[in-house]
Each structure stands twice: as C-alpha cells, then as structure tokens.
Scaffold this active site. Structure first.
Site, PDB file in Angstrom:
ATOM      1  N   HIS A  67       0.828  -1.214   0.000  1.00 38.72           N
ATOM      2  CA  HIS A  67       0.000   0.000   0.000  1.00 38.72           C
ATOM      3  C   HIS A  67       0.856   1.255   0.000  1.00 38.72           C
ATOM      4  O   HIS A  67       1.791   1.377   0.783  1.00 38.72           O
ATOM      5  CB  HIS A  67      -0.965  -0.009   1.187  1.00 38.72           C
ATOM      6  N   ALA A 123      -9.060   4.860   3.161  1.00 39.44           N
ATOM      7  CA  ALA A 123      -9.131   6.302   2.935  1.00 39.44           C
ATOM      8  C   ALA A 123     -10.527   6.743   2.511  1.00 39.44           C
ATOM      9  O   ALA A 123     -10.896   7.901   2.689  1.00 39.44           O
ATOM     10  CB  ALA A 123      -8.099   6.721   1.884  1.00 39.44           C
TER      11      ALA A 123
END
Ligand code: GUN
Length: 168
Positions: A67, A123
């Site tokens: 990530h 997010a």
C-alpha cells in the site's frame, strides 16, 4: 460487470477483473476462483478474505507493504494508479496545507519505523482529520494488533473496490 458473468470467466480473466482489489496480491482472487460460483458480492468478498486469513504471515506483510503511503512521495508526484489516487482524494488528502503534509510525513515515518510496514487505513471511510487522529492511537499498539488492524482495513478497501466493479 455482473456476478453471473464473473462466475463464468476462466481464471485469468477472473483475476483480470477483480485481482486488483487486494493491492498487488492477485493470488487471492486466483485462489478464490476455485470456489466459484459466488451467489452474492458478499459471498465473494468473504471467500477472498478467507484466502487472506489462511495465508502465511509473509504474504500478509507483503500485502500490507504494497500500500502506498497516504500523502506519500508517489501521491505528491502524481505517480499513483487511478484507484489509489481516487481513494486518497476521497479522504481530502489531495488538497492539504504544507503543515499537514509535513505532519503526514512525520507520522508515516514514525509508523514505518515502529512497525516496519506502511500505515493502512481505508481512505474512503476516513477523512483527513480521522486519519490524523488515528495515527497517534495506532502508534501505541503492538505490532500484532497493527497487523490485524491493517488487514481489517484492507478487507474494507477491497470491499469498496469490488463494489466499484461488480453490479449488486
Ligand atoms: N494506503 C493507506 N490507505 C490506503 C487506501 O485506502 N488506499 C490506498 N490505495 N492506499 C492506502
């Protein structure tokens, strides 16, 4: 695409459609393909998560490590893929003040230093302030706790990505 169509794809095409939902770990979709057909998106997501759950720790760590940092170098250089760019923008991370960018830099570095992998939070579920509040809390956790938390966030990220490509 609808689930009926997805269920009929060969393994390569199946992975081509949903392999991206677990960042850089298309082996998860490849393994879950064996269990088709999937009755619902929820059942498919559960099958994907079950593959991840039984994977060796090294594979889990590789997934977490794939990530990109939130507000990291790639995000600022504009070199993230479209998926990650959209997710970071959804949290409002594409329009930060210089002080906020500096704060993300410090938190990202402290987190990586402590745990040896990047900070992962969904997010699209968390706006800037929630993310900045989560950093100091999660920095106090054990490495085991953070591996578990990161994997939970990644499962949520994968669910939202699945929902993007599959009709309900
Ligand atoms: N790094 C930390 N959180 C996220 C996220 O939600 N999406 C992506 N692409 N990268 C992340």
């Amino acid at each position: 695409m609808d689930l009926l169509t997805l269920n009929q794809l060969d393994q390569v095409d199946f992975v081509g459609v949903i392999g991206f939902v677990f960042e850089g770990s298309s082996w998860i979709a490849a393994a879950a393909w064996e269990q088709r057909p999937f009755a619902t998106r929820e059942v498919l997501h559960a099958a994907l998560c079950a593959q991840l759950a039984v994977a060796p720790l090294e594979r889990k760590l590789a997934l977490i490590s794939a990530h990109p940092d939130l507000v990291g170098r790639a995000a600022r250089a504009g070199t993230l893929d479209a998926t990650s760019t959209g997710e970071q923008a959804a949290a409002g991370l594409n329009a930060l003040k210089a002080e906020e960018v500096a704060l993300f830099d410090r938190y990202n570095a402290a987190y990586r230093e402590r745990f040896g992998f990047p900070f992962v939070i969904c997010a699209r579920d968390n706006k800037k302030d929630a993310i900045l509040a989560a950093f100091p809390q999660r920095l106090q956790h054990s490495r085991e706790q953070e591996i578990a938390t990161a994997l939970r966030e990644i499962e949520r990220i994968a669910w939202l990505r699945l929902a993007d490509v599959l009709e309900p």
